[in-house]
Design an enzyme around this catalytic site. Structure first.
Site, PDB file in Angstrom:
ATOM      1  N   ASP A   1      36.532  45.284  39.841  1.00 36.21           N
ATOM      2  CA  ASP A   1      37.801  44.666  39.437  1.00 36.21           C
ATOM      3  C   ASP A   1      38.350  45.239  38.125  1.00 36.21           C
ATOM      4  O   ASP A   1      39.433  44.862  37.687  1.00 36.21           O
ATOM      5  CB  ASP A   1      37.637  43.139  39.322  1.00 36.21           C
ATOM      6  CG  ASP A   1      37.367  42.496  40.680  1.00 36.21           C
ATOM      7  OD1 ASP A   1      37.561  43.168  41.707  1.00 36.21           O
ATOM      8  OD2 ASP A   1      36.951  41.324  40.710  1.00 36.21           O
TER       9      ASP A   1
ATOM     10  N   CYS B   1      43.761  40.402  48.614  1.00 34.40           N
ATOM     11  CA  CYS B   1      44.212  41.775  48.382  1.00 34.40           C
ATOM     12  C   CYS B   1      43.793  42.697  49.519  1.00 34.40           C
ATOM     13  O   CYS B   1      42.713  42.548  50.082  1.00 34.40           O
ATOM     14  CB  CYS B   1      43.627  42.305  47.080  1.00 34.40           C
ATOM     15  SG  CYS B   1      44.364  41.585  45.628  1.00 34.40           S
TER      16      CYS B   1
ATOM     17  N   ARG C   1      37.189  43.965  54.489  1.00 36.07           N
ATOM     18  CA  ARG C   1      36.902  42.585  54.087  1.00 36.07           C
ATOM     19  C   ARG C   1      36.387  41.693  55.223  1.00 36.07           C
ATOM     20  O   ARG C   1      36.963  40.633  55.519  1.00 36.07           O
ATOM     21  CB  ARG C   1      38.113  41.959  53.392  1.00 36.07           C
ATOM     22  CG  ARG C   1      38.627  42.810  52.250  1.00 36.07           C
ATOM     23  CD  ARG C   1      39.496  42.068  51.284  1.00 36.07           C
ATOM     24  NE  ARG C   1      38.709  41.353  50.294  1.00 36.07           N
ATOM     25  CZ  ARG C   1      39.230  40.735  49.240  1.00 36.07           C
ATOM     26  NH1 ARG C   1      40.513  40.748  49.042  1.00 36.07           N
ATOM     27  NH2 ARG C   1      38.459  40.100  48.385  1.00 36.07           N
TER      28      ARG C   1
ATOM     29  N   ARG D   1      48.772  36.823  40.705  1.00 36.28           N
ATOM     30  CA  ARG D   1      47.665  36.136  41.407  1.00 36.28           C
ATOM     31  C   ARG D   1      46.421  36.061  40.527  1.00 36.28           C
ATOM     32  O   ARG D   1      45.538  35.245  40.772  1.00 36.28           O
ATOM     33  CB  ARG D   1      47.318  36.868  42.710  1.00 36.28           C
ATOM     34  CG  ARG D   1      48.353  36.649  43.792  1.00 36.28           C
ATOM     35  CD  ARG D   1      47.894  37.171  45.136  1.00 36.28           C
ATOM     36  NE  ARG D   1      46.511  36.845  45.364  1.00 36.28           N
ATOM     37  CZ  ARG D   1      45.610  37.671  45.887  1.00 36.28           C
ATOM     38  NH1 ARG D   1      45.963  38.876  46.233  1.00 36.28           N
ATOM     39  NH2 ARG D   1      44.374  37.291  46.065  1.00 36.28           N
TER      40      ARG D   1
ATOM     41  N   LYS E   1      39.344  33.034  37.246  1.00 35.60           N
ATOM     42  CA  LYS E   1      39.882  32.727  38.584  1.00 35.60           C
ATOM     43  C   LYS E   1      38.763  32.650  39.622  1.00 35.60           C
ATOM     44  O   LYS E   1      38.696  31.706  40.405  1.00 35.60           O
ATOM     45  CB  LYS E   1      40.879  33.829  38.978  1.00 35.60           C
ATOM     46  CG  LYS E   1      41.220  33.868  40.454  1.00 35.60           C
ATOM     47  CD  LYS E   1      42.206  34.967  40.784  1.00 35.60           C
ATOM     48  CE  LYS E   1      41.616  36.325  41.029  1.00 35.60           C
ATOM     49  NZ  LYS E   1      41.120  36.615  42.372  1.00 35.60           N
ATOM     50  N   ASN E   2      37.873  33.668  39.597  1.00 38.48           N
ATOM     51  CA  ASN E   2      36.892  33.746  40.680  1.00 38.48           C
ATOM     52  C   ASN E   2      35.741  32.750  40.535  1.00 38.48           C
ATOM     53  O   ASN E   2      34.916  32.622  41.437  1.00 38.48           O
ATOM     54  CB  ASN E   2      36.373  35.186  40.828  1.00 38.48           C
ATOM     55  CG  ASN E   2      37.473  36.098  41.381  1.00 38.48           C
ATOM     56  OD1 ASN E   2      38.476  35.624  41.922  1.00 38.48           O
ATOM     57  ND2 ASN E   2      37.291  37.407  41.240  1.00 38.48           N
TER      58      ASN E   2
HETATM   59  C1  EPZ Z   1      34.817  38.798  45.199  1.00 39.38           C
HETATM   60  O1  EPZ Z   1      35.306  39.122  46.489  1.00 39.38           O
HETATM   61  C2  EPZ Z   1      36.029  38.725  44.310  1.00 39.38           C
HETATM   62  N1  EPZ Z   1      36.950  37.728  44.852  1.00 39.38           N
HETATM   63  C3  EPZ Z   1      36.701  40.097  44.242  1.00 39.38           C
HETATM   64  O2  EPZ Z   1      37.726  40.017  43.274  1.00 39.38           O
HETATM   65  C4  EPZ Z   1      35.704  41.161  43.779  1.00 39.38           C
HETATM   66  O3  EPZ Z   1      36.301  42.434  43.876  1.00 39.38           O
HETATM   67  C5  EPZ Z   1      34.462  41.128  44.670  1.00 39.38           C
HETATM   68  O4  EPZ Z   1      33.905  39.783  44.697  1.00 39.38           O
HETATM   69  C6  EPZ Z   1      33.372  42.066  44.187  1.00 39.38           C
HETATM   70  O5  EPZ Z   1      33.026  41.765  42.868  1.00 39.38           O
HETATM   71  C7  EPZ Z   1      36.737  36.422  44.636  1.00 39.38           C
HETATM   72  O6  EPZ Z   1      35.782  36.018  43.987  1.00 39.38           O
HETATM   73  C8  EPZ Z   1      37.738  35.476  45.189  1.00 39.38           C
HETATM   74  P1  EPZ Z   1      32.136  40.594  48.326  1.00 39.38           P
HETATM   75  P2  EPZ Z   1      34.390  38.955  47.776  1.00 39.38           P
HETATM   76  O7  EPZ Z   1      31.885  39.636  49.437  1.00 39.38           O
HETATM   77  O8  EPZ Z   1      33.508  37.783  47.570  1.00 39.38           O
HETATM   78  C9  EPZ Z   1      31.424  43.639  51.933  1.00 39.38           C
HETATM   79  C10 EPZ Z   1      39.873  40.303  42.405  1.00 39.38           C
HETATM   80  O9  EPZ Z   1      40.510  41.360  42.122  1.00 39.38           O
HETATM   81  N2  EPZ Z   1      31.201  42.437  52.753  1.00 39.38           N
HETATM   82  O10 EPZ Z   1      31.123  40.722  47.256  1.00 39.38           O
HETATM   83  O11 EPZ Z   1      35.275  38.997  48.943  1.00 39.38           O
HETATM   84  C11 EPZ Z   1      32.902  43.801  51.590  1.00 39.38           C
HETATM   85  O12 EPZ Z   1      33.618  44.401  52.631  1.00 39.38           O
HETATM   86  C12 EPZ Z   1      39.094  40.201  43.694  1.00 39.38           C
HETATM   87  O13 EPZ Z   1      39.847  39.297  41.676  1.00 39.38           O
HETATM   88  C13 EPZ Z   1      30.731  42.575  54.031  1.00 39.38           C
HETATM   89  O14 EPZ Z   1      30.496  43.685  54.523  1.00 39.38           O
HETATM   90  O15 EPZ Z   1      33.551  40.292  47.663  1.00 39.38           O
HETATM   91  C14 EPZ Z   1      32.844  44.630  50.331  1.00 39.38           C
HETATM   92  O16 EPZ Z   1      32.737  45.980  50.667  1.00 39.38           O
HETATM   93  C15 EPZ Z   1      39.393  41.273  44.659  1.00 39.38           C
HETATM   94  N3  EPZ Z   1      30.534  41.443  54.780  1.00 39.38           N
HETATM   95  C16 EPZ Z   1      31.568  44.166  49.656  1.00 39.38           C
HETATM   96  O17 EPZ Z   1      30.795  43.500  50.678  1.00 39.38           O
HETATM   97  C17 EPZ Z   1      30.788  40.197  54.284  1.00 39.38           C
HETATM   98  O18 EPZ Z   1      30.587  39.205  55.020  1.00 39.38           O
HETATM   99  C18 EPZ Z   1      31.782  43.195  48.500  1.00 39.38           C
HETATM  100  O19 EPZ Z   1      32.403  42.017  48.965  1.00 39.38           O
HETATM  101  C19 EPZ Z   1      31.247  40.075  52.980  1.00 39.38           C
HETATM  102  C20 EPZ Z   1      31.457  41.201  52.213  1.00 39.38           C
END
Ligand code: EPZ
Length: 415
Positions: A304, A116, A121, A395, A22-23
């Site tokens: 995840d 989610c 986020r 999802r 998916k991702n």
């Molecule tokens: C991706 O989310 C995945 N989603 C998530 O999977 C997964 O949990 C996550 O990566 C971590 O592996 C998709 O690919 C669609 P991040 P993403 O930006 O890209 C902070 C699932 O269950 N952050 O790496 O949103 C954030 O708050 C989903 O399939 C900032 O501070 O994750 C978090 O604490 C849920 N500022 C950390 O970084 C930003 O601008 C990781 O977020 C962006 C993120």
């Protein structure tokens, strides 16, 4: 509203085939809009997030044909740089339209993304990257708007290796003028899959899969055919299900190098894991040792799979600790697991898990991976469980109940 009814106690046996990730599918679907010609994507999972993203780009004018696990996207009829506000709120990955439309059009607009409810986020790192490339960014009443006369490559250091920010900056930089360097970039396999797709489209990207990604912008990209990598989180969920039910399952269509951290933990717990070219076999019927788990960006243990391994840790002989370092609010499954008899104590970002016998209960899903954990718990819970709000699970898992049923679980979906 649909629910799962599960009667626990059956051991899982047989073969299960894993779908495309998916991702990886989501940013790759968005990336097809960068091209001047159509793309044909294979092994796209049939999931609500995918359907919603396809509908978003269809409403932007693209011609999108979904047929089974294939999606053909012709971007030539795109007629707006703006996403449907309500649809965009339904999934996190709608923000990939920002990087794509900024690169293609110099302009992009979308509502702040949903997804989610597992933490704050923010998208500050995405916006920092777009600004560094020369975009004006405005955020008003939940609408993000980007404008740039010209994108110019720059050096961007990410405070955290965010998957979404690294991907979004890579998408925008692929057509910027000159060179962009992303430092402290995410290394997740899904990002690498996107980089491979962009490269066959004509982009010049080096270093994807390391923490420094270098992108030399190009003037145009061509649509191509691409097969999405297998979903390492779906695979991991089924591997844990096999271990949990003391079963014997061959999980087919897995790239084992993507789940080394899980394989290592399962080994440490005393399970038998056999890696083969097309997948991995998990079996085990002895006692399980307790282990500690800390979630980290890739190649660390994936957040995840945190909720799923937590269920397995309730079945060990001792006490285990899970430390969640990626998301601030990802223990929402714990209260529901406690209703099933789990003995878990939360202390800030850590969870202490003691051995316990689980029993069937009525539980409610709060987010995608929490839902997967509840399904797993129900597989070993004594008696019957009713799992509500399963749309969250759907999802991220295509036909999870059919796959589990095929392995011998007593599970049915009730409308
Ligand atoms: C991706 O989310 C995945 N989603 C998530 O999977 C997964 O949990 C996550 O990566 C971590 O592996 C998709 O690919 C669609 P991040 P993403 O930006 O890209 C902070 C699932 O269950 N952050 O790496 O949103 C954030 O708050 C989903 O399939 C900032 O501070 O994750 C978090 O604490 C849920 N500022 C950390 O970084 C930003 O601008 C990781 O977020 C962006 C993120």
């Amino acid at each position: 509203m649909s629910k799962f009814i599960v009667n626990g106690g059956n051991s899982l046996e047989g073969l299960v085939k894993i779908n495309g990730a998916k991702n990886a599918a989501l940013p790759i679907i968005a990336a097809t809009l960068l091209a001047d010609t159509p793309s044909n994507l294979k092994d796209i999972p049939i999931l609500r997030d995918v359907t919603n993203l396809c509908e978003i780009i269809r409403r932007m004018g693209a011609d999108v044909k979904q047929s089974g696990h294939s999606v053909e996207i012709d971007p030539r009829s795109l007629n707006t740089y703006e996403t449907d506000k309500e649809l965009a709120k339904k999934l996190r990955a709608s923000y990939y339209i920002l990087g794509v439309m900024l690169a293609k059009n110099g302009e992009a607009r979308t509502s702040l993304p949903g997804g989610c409810n597992i933490g704050n986020r923010p998208i500050d790192l995405h916006l920092k990257g777009f600004k560094a490339l020369g975009a004006d960014v405005s955020l008003n009443h939940g609408i993000v708007e980007l404008k740039a006369n010209k994108l110019i490559g720059d050096k961007i250091y990410l405070d955290y290796p965010s998957v979404g920010a690294s991907i979004n900056i890579m998408l925008a930089a692929s057509m910027a003028e000159g060179k962009t360097i992303i430092e402290n970039a995410a290394r997740e396999p899904e990002l690498v899959d996107l980089a491979n797709f962009l490269t066959v489209m004509g982009a010049k990207i080096k270093g994807a899969g390391t923490d420094i990604i270098k992108i030399e912008g190009v003037d145009s990209l061509e649509g191509r055919e691409h097969r999405i990598i297998p979903d390492r989180i779906e695979a991991g969920t089924f591997m844990i299900a096999a271990a949990l039910t003391r079963g014997d399952v061959f999980v087919k269509n897995v790239l084992t190098e993507h789940i080394k951290s899980l394989i290592a933990k399962l080994h440490e717990m005393g399970l038998e894991i056999k890696e083969e070219i097309s997948g991995v076999r998990v079996s085990g019927n002895g006692r399980l040792d307790s282990v500690d788990v800390k979630t980290l960006p890739y190649p660390g243990f994936p957040t995840d799979l945190q909720s799923q391994i937590m269920v397995l840790l309730t079945q060990t002989d001792g006490t285990s600790i899970i430390k969640e370092t990626v998301w601030e609010n990802r223990f929402m499954h714990v209260d529901e697991l406690k209703r099933m008899g789990a003995d878990i104590t939360i202390d800030g970002h850590s969870a202490l898990i003691r051995a316990s016998n689980l029993s069937g209960a009525e539980v409610t899903v709060t987010d995608l991976r929490a839902g997967a954990a509840l399904v797993l718990a129900a597989l070993i819970g004594e008696g019957s469980s009713e799992i509500r709000k399963i749309h969250h699970v759907e999802r991220g898992y295509e036909g999870i109940e059919e796959k589990l049923y095929g392995l011998g679980a007593d599970i049915k979906r009730v409308e």
